[in-house]
Structure formats: structure tokens, C-alpha cells
Write an enzyme that holds these catalytic residues in place. Structure first.
Site, PDB file in Angstrom:
ATOM      1  N   HIS A 157       0.844  -1.194   0.000  1.00 31.34           N
ATOM      2  CA  HIS A 157       0.000   0.000   0.000  1.00 31.34           C
ATOM      3  C   HIS A 157       0.883   1.250   0.000  1.00 31.34           C
ATOM      4  O   HIS A 157       1.850   1.339   0.755  1.00 31.34           O
ATOM      5  CB  HIS A 157      -0.903  -0.014   1.245  1.00 31.34           C
ATOM      6  CG  HIS A 157      -1.626   1.264   1.486  1.00 31.34           C
ATOM      7  ND1 HIS A 157      -1.353   2.077   2.575  1.00 31.34           N
ATOM      8  CD2 HIS A 157      -2.608   1.889   0.791  1.00 31.34           C
ATOM      9  CE1 HIS A 157      -2.141   3.134   2.528  1.00 31.34           C
ATOM     10  NE2 HIS A 157      -2.906   3.045   1.464  1.00 31.34           N
ATOM     11  N   HIS A 206       2.176  10.838  -1.652  1.00 33.05           N
ATOM     12  CA  HIS A 206       1.242  10.546  -0.554  1.00 33.05           C
ATOM     13  C   HIS A 206       1.437  11.671   0.454  1.00 33.05           C
ATOM     14  O   HIS A 206       2.328  11.619   1.278  1.00 33.05           O
ATOM     15  CB  HIS A 206       1.536   9.182   0.091  1.00 33.05           C
ATOM     16  CG  HIS A 206       0.517   8.783   1.101  1.00 33.05           C
ATOM     17  ND1 HIS A 206       0.852   8.190   2.306  1.00 33.05           N
ATOM     18  CD2 HIS A 206      -0.840   8.894   1.096  1.00 33.05           C
ATOM     19  CE1 HIS A 206      -0.254   7.941   2.992  1.00 33.05           C
ATOM     20  NE2 HIS A 206      -1.292   8.365   2.280  1.00 33.05           N
TER      21      HIS A 206
END
Length: 314
Positions: A38, A112
Site C-alpha cells: 500500500h 502521498h
């Protein structure tokens, strides 16, 4: 591949797909249990990058301490893509963005919260080199989000991907088993979360189900419901990851001066892996399982052994 009696003896998962029992080599990909990563590139986040998300924090981009705090709560992986590959990870969650005011109009990065230091094309080359050295390992690259990426740059990126991976790309109309792909010399799937249906080598978005919570119990509950409703005959990502709030609730976490996301994940990972091990006895098995900190504990071995559980059942 080890049997259940040999469980625990395996020390390397670098070529675990190549060593699967013959019956599993002929199973469709979506019937295999595949370890995934992830937010795969967060080990490389650039402290000097402007804040890309969340929107509530963008106005603090010029404040160094704000970027440092955000990075502490955005890092979900500690090891490089190459190390993750060697550890046995075969699915990669790659979120793409273009840095504002970049002098190169086609240069892209992963992100991110912040953008990475290393650009997309450089990392794809690393993955391609690994795929060449391990032709029997199926790699699934899920490119998504595409923050600030204009249409013409999509065209450039898809052309780059097709030229780079070339004959290694598994097409949508191929026979989707390991054995068939080995016979054809193909071992890379590109999942592209943006309309690209005119390219038979580019797959549509793979559904990613996650708990959308920082509470492991809620994550488990939502994943259990998703597994029970899992659509047949297609890829399915079961995300073990915790998720920070997208609203002002995020401040409850990022203002903890003596904590970070890695620590929170490490505290919750044993429980989430226990839930995953319990799925071996369930009627609905996970397909792709994505996690944070993929090289810690026994995440990869837990997912791979789900395949052996199914093999023993047969």
C-alpha cells in the site's frame, strides 16, 4: 513450494510464484493470494516537496516543520521497491502526480501527502530490470490518482510504459494463468486508473477495498463484508492499511509529537495479520492483500501460505 508440513522452513520469497505447485500455476490470477504494498513509494517522500494533500494542509506548504510532520504521518513503507520485490511483494500501489512548475512537462512523481524524490520513469525502469531477472514472477503495477496530470502526459506515460515493458506486458485478452504467461514470456500487468481502453496492454482499475479507519477492528469488519460480496472472476485488493481522517480529525494524529504512522501501524499489524490468517478457513479467500510495512513481521509469508492452504484443501 513447501507443504503445510514444511511451513516455517522457507527463508526466501524472492521467487515464490515460480515454486507454486503445478495446479496453482494453472489457476486464474484472481484465485491466487498475492502480497501487495500500500502506498508503495512512501519511503522516498521528499521533505522539500510542496504539500499535495490533504487540501486542508496545502496552505502550510512553505513551512518546513509542517512538511516534516506530514511526512511522519505519510510514510507507510520503509524499504525500496527493489527490496519489496525481493521480499515477495507482487502488487504495487503507485499514486502519480505532477509537481507544479516542473521544468520538464512530462516528468511525474509518486506521492502521498508529499511527492517523492525519484521520478516515475526511473522507478519503472528498476521494476522492469527486476522483472527481466525473475521472468516467472507476476508483477501488478496499479497506477492511480494522477494529481495534476494533463491528457497529453497520459499519452506520453502510456507510450513509455509500452516501450519499456514491451513483450512482458500481459494483455487483457491473454489467458490469465501463471503457466500461460510463462509460456508467452509475459509477467507484468499495468492497472491504469484513467481511461486507456484503446490499449489492450493496459488494464482498467483494480478495485481496492479498505476500512477507511484508524481502528483495526473497523478495518477488519469492513474487509470481511467486502470479501463476502467480492465479485467473481476479477482481481480484488483487500487493503489491511489504516487510514487517517481526511477532515480536521487528522490533527488528532499529526500533532502527536512523539508518534508517527509507522509506529501506529506496527502496533496494529499483528492483529490484522491474525485476522488474515483466519481467512485460510473461510469460504471466501482474499486475492491481492495490500499492507503497510510489508517487509515487517510475517506479512508476505502469511499471504503466500494462503495459497498452500487452498492447495491442501484441493
Amino acid at each position: 513450494m513447501s507443504t503445510s508440513a514444511d511451513k516455517g522452513k522457507r527463508t526466501s520469497y524472492c521467487d515464490w510464484m515460480a515454486q507454486l505447485p503445478p495446479d496453482l500455476q494453472n489457476k486464474p490470477f484472481y484465485e491466487l493470494a498475492i502480497p501487495g504494498s500500500h502506498d508503495s513509494m512512501t519511503y522516498d517522500l521528499d521533505i522539500n516537496s510542496p504539500i499535495v494533500e490533504p487540501d486542508t494542509l496545502k496552505r502550510f506548504s512553505k513551512i518546513c516543520c509542517a512538511r516534516r510532520i506530514l511526512r511522519r504521518w505519510a510514510v507507510t513503507q520503509e524499504e525500496t521497491i527493489a527490496v519489496q520485490l525481493d521480499a515477495g511483494v507482487r502488487y504495487f500501489d503507485l499514486r502519480v502526480a505532477r509537481k507544479p512548475h516542473d521544468s520538464d512537462p512530462t516528468r511525474l512523481y509518486f506521492y502521498h501527502g508529499l511527492c517523492t524524490r525519484t521520478d516515475v520513469e526511473t522507478i519503472l525502469k528498476v521494476i522492469n530490470e527486476w522483472a527481466e531477472r525473475h521472468p516467472k514472477e507476476l508483477l501488478i503495477l496499479a497506477l492511480s490518482h494522477f494529481k495534476g496530470v494533463p491528457e497529453k502526459v497520459h499519452t506520453h506515460l502510456i507510450k513509455f510504459i509500452k516501450n519499456l515493458f514491451a513483450s512482458k506486458l500481459i494483455r487483457r485478452n491473454d489467458t490469465h494463468t501463471l503457466k500461460a504467461c510463462w509460456n508467452n514470456g509475459r509477467n507484468v500487468i499495468i492497472s491504469y486508473d484513467y481511461p486507456a481502453n484503446q490499449h489492450i496492454e493496459i488494464w482498467r482499475r483494480i478495485p481496492y477495498y479498505y476500512g477507511k479507519s484508524m481502528d483495526p477492528a473497523k478495518v477488519e469488519s469492513k474487509l470481511q463484508m467486502a470479501l463476502e460480496k467480492r465479485p467473481p472472476h476479477s482481481f480484488f485488493v483487500c487493503g489491511l492499511n489504516l487510514t487517517l481522517p481526511e477532515d480536521s480529525g487528522i490533527l488528532r494524529y499529526i500533532l502527536r509529537l512523539c508518534d508517527n504512522l509507522v509506529n501506529v501501524i506496527q502496533r496494529s499489524l499483528p492483529r490484522l495479520l491474525l485476522w488474515l490468517k483466519q481467512q485460510a478457513a473461510a469460504k471466501t479467500h482474499p486475492n491481492i492483500v495490500a499492507s503497510d510495512l510489508v517487509t515487517r513481521d510475517d506479512f508476505v509469508s502469511t499471504v503466500v501460505e494462503l495459497n498452500i492452504s487452498k492447495h491442501v484443501e484441493v
